[in-house]
Write a protein that holds these residues in place. Structure first.
Motif, PDB file in Angstrom:
ATOM      1  N   LYS A 122       0.583  -1.168  -0.232  1.00 27.89           N
ATOM      2  CA  LYS A 122       0.102   0.002   0.474  1.00 27.89           C
ATOM      3  C   LYS A 122       0.736   1.430  -0.085  1.00 27.89           C
ATOM      4  CE  LYS A 122      -3.895  -2.236   2.028  1.00 27.89           C
ATOM      5  NZ  LYS A 122      -5.041  -2.073   3.837  1.00 27.89           N
ATOM      6  N   ASP A 123       1.957   1.525  -0.831  1.00 23.10           N
ATOM      7  CA  ASP A 123       2.639   2.273  -1.037  1.00 23.10           C
ATOM      8  C   ASP A 123       2.352   3.022  -1.459  1.00 23.10           C
ATOM      9  OD1 ASP A 123       2.152   0.899  -3.022  1.00 23.10           O
ATOM     10  OD2 ASP A 123       3.851   0.728  -4.096  1.00 23.10           O
ATOM     11  N   TYR A 124       0.871   3.197  -2.310  1.00 24.62           N
ATOM     12  CA  TYR A 124       1.040   4.573  -2.811  1.00 24.62           C
ATOM     13  C   TYR A 124      -0.140   5.235  -2.019  1.00 24.62           C
ATOM     14  CZ  TYR A 124      -3.525   1.678  -2.240  1.00 24.62           C
ATOM     15  OH  TYR A 124      -4.344   0.254  -1.694  1.00 24.62           O
ATOM     16  N   GLU A 150       0.648  -1.096 -14.687  1.00 26.41           N
ATOM     17  CA  GLU A 150       0.135  -0.687 -16.097  1.00 26.41           C
ATOM     18  C   GLU A 150       0.405  -1.879 -17.091  1.00 26.41           C
ATOM     19  OE1 GLU A 150      -0.475   3.115 -17.665  1.00 26.41           O
ATOM     20  OE2 GLU A 150      -2.546   3.113 -17.156  1.00 26.41           O
ATOM     21  N   ALA A 151       1.502  -1.698 -16.662  1.00 28.26           N
ATOM     22  CA  ALA A 151       3.288  -2.385 -17.741  1.00 28.26           C
ATOM     23  C   ALA A 151       2.900  -3.639 -17.395  1.00 28.26           C
ATOM     24  CB  ALA A 151       4.592  -2.228 -16.730  1.00 28.26           C
ATOM     25  N   LYS A 188      -7.834  -5.023  -7.067  1.00 31.54           N
ATOM     26  CA  LYS A 188      -7.738  -4.957  -6.491  1.00 31.54           C
ATOM     27  C   LYS A 188      -6.878  -3.212  -6.440  1.00 31.54           C
ATOM     28  CE  LYS A 188      -9.459  -8.319  -3.299  1.00 31.54           C
ATOM     29  NZ  LYS A 188      -9.268  -8.487  -1.893  1.00 31.54           N
ATOM     30  N   ARG A 189      -5.740  -3.796  -6.424  1.00 27.93           N
ATOM     31  CA  ARG A 189      -4.712  -2.511  -6.642  1.00 27.93           C
ATOM     32  C   ARG A 189      -4.828  -1.152  -7.813  1.00 27.93           C
ATOM     33  NH1 ARG A 189       0.217  -1.717  -4.807  1.00 27.93           N
ATOM     34  NH2 ARG A 189       1.849  -0.239  -5.799  1.00 27.93           N
ATOM     35  N   ARG A 190      -5.660  -1.608  -8.974  1.00 28.09           N
ATOM     36  CA  ARG A 190      -5.393  -0.940 -10.260  1.00 28.09           C
ATOM     37  C   ARG A 190      -6.683  -0.389  -9.763  1.00 28.09           C
ATOM     38  NH1 ARG A 190      -6.202   0.520 -14.865  1.00 28.09           N
ATOM     39  NH2 ARG A 190      -4.362  -0.073 -15.737  1.00 28.09           N
ATOM     40  N   GLU A 191      -7.803  -0.921  -8.491  1.00 26.25           N
ATOM     41  CA  GLU A 191      -8.952  -0.145  -8.804  1.00 26.25           C
ATOM     42  C   GLU A 191      -9.112   0.679  -6.999  1.00 26.25           C
ATOM     43  OE1 GLU A 191     -11.767  -2.680  -6.737  1.00 26.25           O
ATOM     44  OE2 GLU A 191     -11.791  -3.265  -8.962  1.00 26.25           O
TER      45      GLU A 191
END
Length: 898
Positions: A431-433, A449-450, A503-506
């Motif tokens: 959860k670095d974002y 995305e990559a 989940k991470r994309r969301e």
């Protein structure tokens, strides 16, 4: 046991015979005998007198003086009536000389009527008391009525009597009968004759050669007391005469022959019984040998079939190859002797049945389940399961080879995938974002995305892994549980990665409006580098991919695919240069605008160095793949040579076997030379076939090389090793059977007395009506054949004949059955009635026989054979232990357990 055959027609060396078969006394010889040794006259007087009295006493009279008592002719006529059993003309009662001459003439006329011509012997000489003529006349009577009927093996009477004496005394020490004079001087020959027939009367072991008088007197006394043979000789006269009188000795010895005539008859009967029993014993031995060999062969088949029916596959290639090697040992080592045993069994069965037919015995019926047909059916079942066994083995080996290949491929792809997924779940779970800056969040978004692009690129590999696992399960891989567990782990992990990615994309999308535009060049580099990197991974994977091929065409297909891949390398190199150009553009912009690039591309873990390193690796793998494919080409070319080498031999051997089969089949149809010549030709065929075995072995070696090279098909020939094996075994069996058929024909011809011309005539008739040329006639053809040979056949008679030639109702008549029929009714064979009559002689006309009589009259082995098999005789007042020889004789020729 020696058997004396007694014939009625004989010739005498001691008589001169006219051309009409009449007898003459040798007057000059007789006169010379008396002049040379007067002792002979004394011996003849005593011997002839005793001989005449031995017969005259049956009429209640006797003579005292041989030349006086026959002068009136009355006792001479009475003697002739007694010894001949016939009535002479009524004698003249007067006492005048002419009455006496008339009576003597009546006696001489009777002697002449029996085929004896008396030379120089007239009634006057007898009436006048001429000793020489009287003794000559009595000797003539003795020859005609006491010695004429003696013959052994078609010899003259004298030679026959001498041969009989020699055979009876042969086992005795110090006895050597060579004549009828000096051979009898020591008395041992006479004692031996008595002991041979009545061992209870003389203890031969106590006799001494140096006591001739004692020996002679012992023989004379025992013969007179127990054998009713009067004493005709004097011991002292014989011992003291240099050469005893031959006629006197012959007269006395002939009495022993007649006394023991009953024993000779019993000996003849015993010999017939021994001959019949010997045939039965030999046949029983052959039956036991057949039963034993049949049981062993059936037991081997019974043990072998379950082994061949066991189609439980081993788990490893090595174990299955060992099974294949065991099967090859079975075909090369274990089965060939059994093929010979099966063939020998059929030959033994046919030979036994032929011997039974020739000896008038019932056909042999093996134990239940051990008929030749039962063995043939069992053998057929063995070959049926054997035929599918090798195919199953090869199929299983292919399956295991495929499984090993798939399992290794599964491991390689799984290892690559697991290596790629290492740490991915932890990365996606971060959860670095939440604490990142705007630039960092945007960087994380692009990086994600990559990653999704990379994830999608790996989807194909996961599907491949799952497909391989499914195929391993379908092919029943032995370690499928491990494969399934690993595959399930990969799939579960893949599903989890997909969930985490989503989940991470969301999460990143929710904060995407906070991000700034990410450096497009970094992003473009990441986007183009990732698929290119995957392409290189795929290329490396393909270049290192294991392969398995079985033909030139398959390896050529791989080479074509590889060439197509190499053709894409220049285009790939352009893409690499473009990607590297993006990186160079980033560096150029940073240098131009003074931007300090810190760290790696935030959107990908791939660096330009990674791309360059992998590219170099791909370039190195290309020539290595070239080498691998060329080596496989060489291997497939070698396999093709093995195929052609095997096919070249198989295409020769296969037709050769078929030609030999056809040539052998013609032998049983064509009439070429005698049976012995046909046998010689067949033996030559057999030897040529045996010599050809080396070609089969060479082909077997090539076959084994092909299988060791995993060659399972051959488009250059229609002949497999299985075809050759079956054809070879059929060829060996056919030549052996054909030889046995010729042997049985020879045996039948010799036993039945068929000439070669008759046999050829039978063969020609059979071949003419053998319409299908298969060695058999249909019933209609058989009927036509019989009619052509002169048989007048009605339905009933033809049905009777068919039961003889086709007892099993097979619907065909073989050549052997045809020959048996043509010779059976004229064959001379012993019968149950003949054997019964022989036993009756040994039993002294009783309806039963005792154990003691059997052991006395038969050799030990034959006697015990009868004792064990004869049933008790319980009729009337038969003594305990009496045996029934009548039912035993019948059983020898009928259905029984004997």
């Amino acid at each position: 046991m020696n058997v004396l055959s007694i014939e009625t027609h004989v010739q005498y060396s001691s008589l001169m015979m006219t051309t009409t078969g009449e007898y003459m006394t040798q007057e000059d010889d007789w006169e010379r005998d008396l002049l040379l040794d007067p002792a002979w006259e004394k011996q003849q007087r005593k011997t002839f007198t005793a001989w005449c009295n031995s017969h005259l006493r049956k009429a209640g009279t006797q003579i005292e003086n041989i030349e006086e008592d026959f002068r009136n002719g009355l006792k001479l006529m009475l003697l002739l009536e007694v010894i001949s059993g016939e009535r002479l003309p009524k004698p003249d009662k007067g006492k005048m000389r002419f009455h006496k001459i008339a009576n003597v003439n009546k006696a001489l006329d009777f002697i002449s009527s029996k085929g004896v011509k008396l030379i120089s012997i007239g009634a006057e000489e007898i009436v006048d008391g001429n000793v020489k003529m009287t003794l000559g006349m009595i000797w003539t009577i003795i020859l005609r009525f006491a010695i004429q009927d003696i013959s052994v093996e078609e010899t003259s009477a004298k030679e026959g009597l001498l041969l009989w004496c020699q055979r009876k005394t042969a086992p005795y020490r110090n006895v050597n009968v060579q004549n009828f004079h000096i051979s009898w001087k020591d008395g041992l020959a006479l004692c031996a004759l008595i002991h041979r027939h009545r061992p209870d009367l003389i203890d031969y072991s106590k006799l001494r050669k140096d006591d001739p008088v004692g020996n002679l007197n012992t023989a004379f006394e025992v013969a007179e007391k127990y054998l009713d043979i009067p004493k005709m000789l004097d011991a002292d006269d014989i011992v003291n005469t240099p050469k005893p009188d031959e006629k006197a000795i012959m007269t006395y010895v002939s009495c022993f022959y007649h006394a023991f005539a009953g024993a000779e008859q019993a000996e003849t009967a015993a010999n017939r019984i021994c001959k019949v029993l010997a045939v039965n014993q030999e046949n029983e031995k052959l039956m036991e040998e057949y039963e034993k060999l049949a049981s062993e062969l059936l037991e081997w088949i019974r043990r072998t079939i379950p082994w061949l029916e066991n189609r439980v596959a081993e788990q490893t290639m090595h174990a299955m190859q060992q099974k294949l090697e065991d099967f090859r040992d079975y075909r090369r080592v274990h089965k060939p002797p059994k093929v010979q045993e099966k063939c020998q069994l059929e030959i033994n069965f046919n030979t036994l049945q032929t011997k039974l037919r020739l000896s008038n015995r019932p056909a042999f019926m093996p134990s239940e389940g051990k008929m030749v047909s039962d063995i043939a059916n069992a053998w057929k079942g063995l070959e049926q399961v054997e035929k599918g066994y090798e195919e199953w083995l090869l199929t299983e080996i292919r399956r295991l080879e495929r499984l090993d290949h798939l399992a290794e491929k599964f491991k390689q792809k799984s290892t690559l995938h697991e290596s790629w997924t290492t740490g991915k779940e932890e990365l996606l779970s971060q959860k670095d974002y939440e604490s990142a800056s705007l630039m960092e969040i945007r960087a994380l978004m692009r990086k994600h995305e990559a990653f999704e692009s990379d994830l999608a690129a790996h989807q194909d590999r996961v599907e491949q892994i799952a497909a391989i696992a499914q195929e391993l399960n379908e092919l029943d891989y032995y370690d499928a549980a491990t494969i399934n567990a690993r595959c399930q782990g990969i799939c579960d992990q893949w599903d989890n990665l997909g969930t985490l990615t989503q989940k991470r994309r969301e999460s990143l999308e929710r904060v995407e409006k906070l991000w700034e535009t990410i450096d497009q060049l970094y992003l473009e580099f990441a986007k183009r580098a990732a698929p290119f990197n995957n392409w290189m991974d795929g290329a490396m994977e393909d270049l290192q991919d294991m392969f398995i091929v079985h033909s030139i065409e398959e390896i050529q297909s791989l080479i074509t695919a590889h060439d197509q891949f190499k053709a894409t390398i220049p285009e790939a190199d352009k893409e690499r240069m473009a990607i590297m150009g993006i990186h160079n553009e980033i560096l150029k912009i940073a240098q131009t605008y003074g931007i300090k690039v810190v760290g790696e591309n935030p959107y990908t873990v791939l660096s330009p160095q990674d791309i360059s390193n992998k590219w170099e690796a791909v370039k190195q793998l290309v020539p290595m793949r070239d080498q691998m494919l060329q080596e496989e080409v060489a291997r497939q070319q070698s396999n093709e040579r093995l195929r052609r080498q095997f096919a070249a031999q198989a295409n020769i051997i296969g037709p050769w076997i078929q030609i030999k089969m056809e040539e052998i089949s013609h032998v049983s149809i064509d009439i070429v030379g005698s049976l012995e010549e046909q046998m010689s030709n067949l033996k030559t065929y057999e030897q040529n076939i045996i010599n050809y075995k080396s070609n089969i072995d060479t082909l077997e070696g090539d076959h084994q090389l092909s299988q060791e090279s995993l060659i399972f098909d051959n488009k250059h020939t229609n002949y497999t090793m299985e075809h050759v094996h079956v054809g070879w075994e059929q060829l060996l069996t056919t030549i052996a059977r054909t030889i046995n058929e010729i042997e049985n024909q020879i045996l039948t011809r010799d036993a039945k007395g068929i000439s070669q011309e008759q046999l050829n005539e039978f063969r020609a008739s059979f071949n003419h009506f053998d319409r299908k040329r298969n060695g058999m006639m249909d019933p209609d053809d058989f009927r036509a054949c019989l009619i052509s040979m002169g048989y007048d056949l009605g339905e009933v008679e033809f049905a009777r004949i068919m039961t003889l030639v086709d007892p099993n109702n097979t619907g065909v008549v073989t050549f052997q059955a045809f020959i048996d029929f043509m010779t059976r009714e004229t064959a001379e064979t012993d019968t149950a009635e003949q054997v019964t009559a022989s036993f009756k002689i040994l039993a002294s006309d009783k309806a039963y026989i005792t154990v003691e009589e059997l052991r006395r009259e038969l050799p030990p082995e034959q006697a015990e054979y009868c004792i064990i098999r004869m049933t008790k005789y319980n009729v009337g007042d038969a003594p305990p232990g009496a045996l029934d020889y009548i039912s035993f004789s019948s059983a020898l020729y009928g259905e029984s357990d004997l």
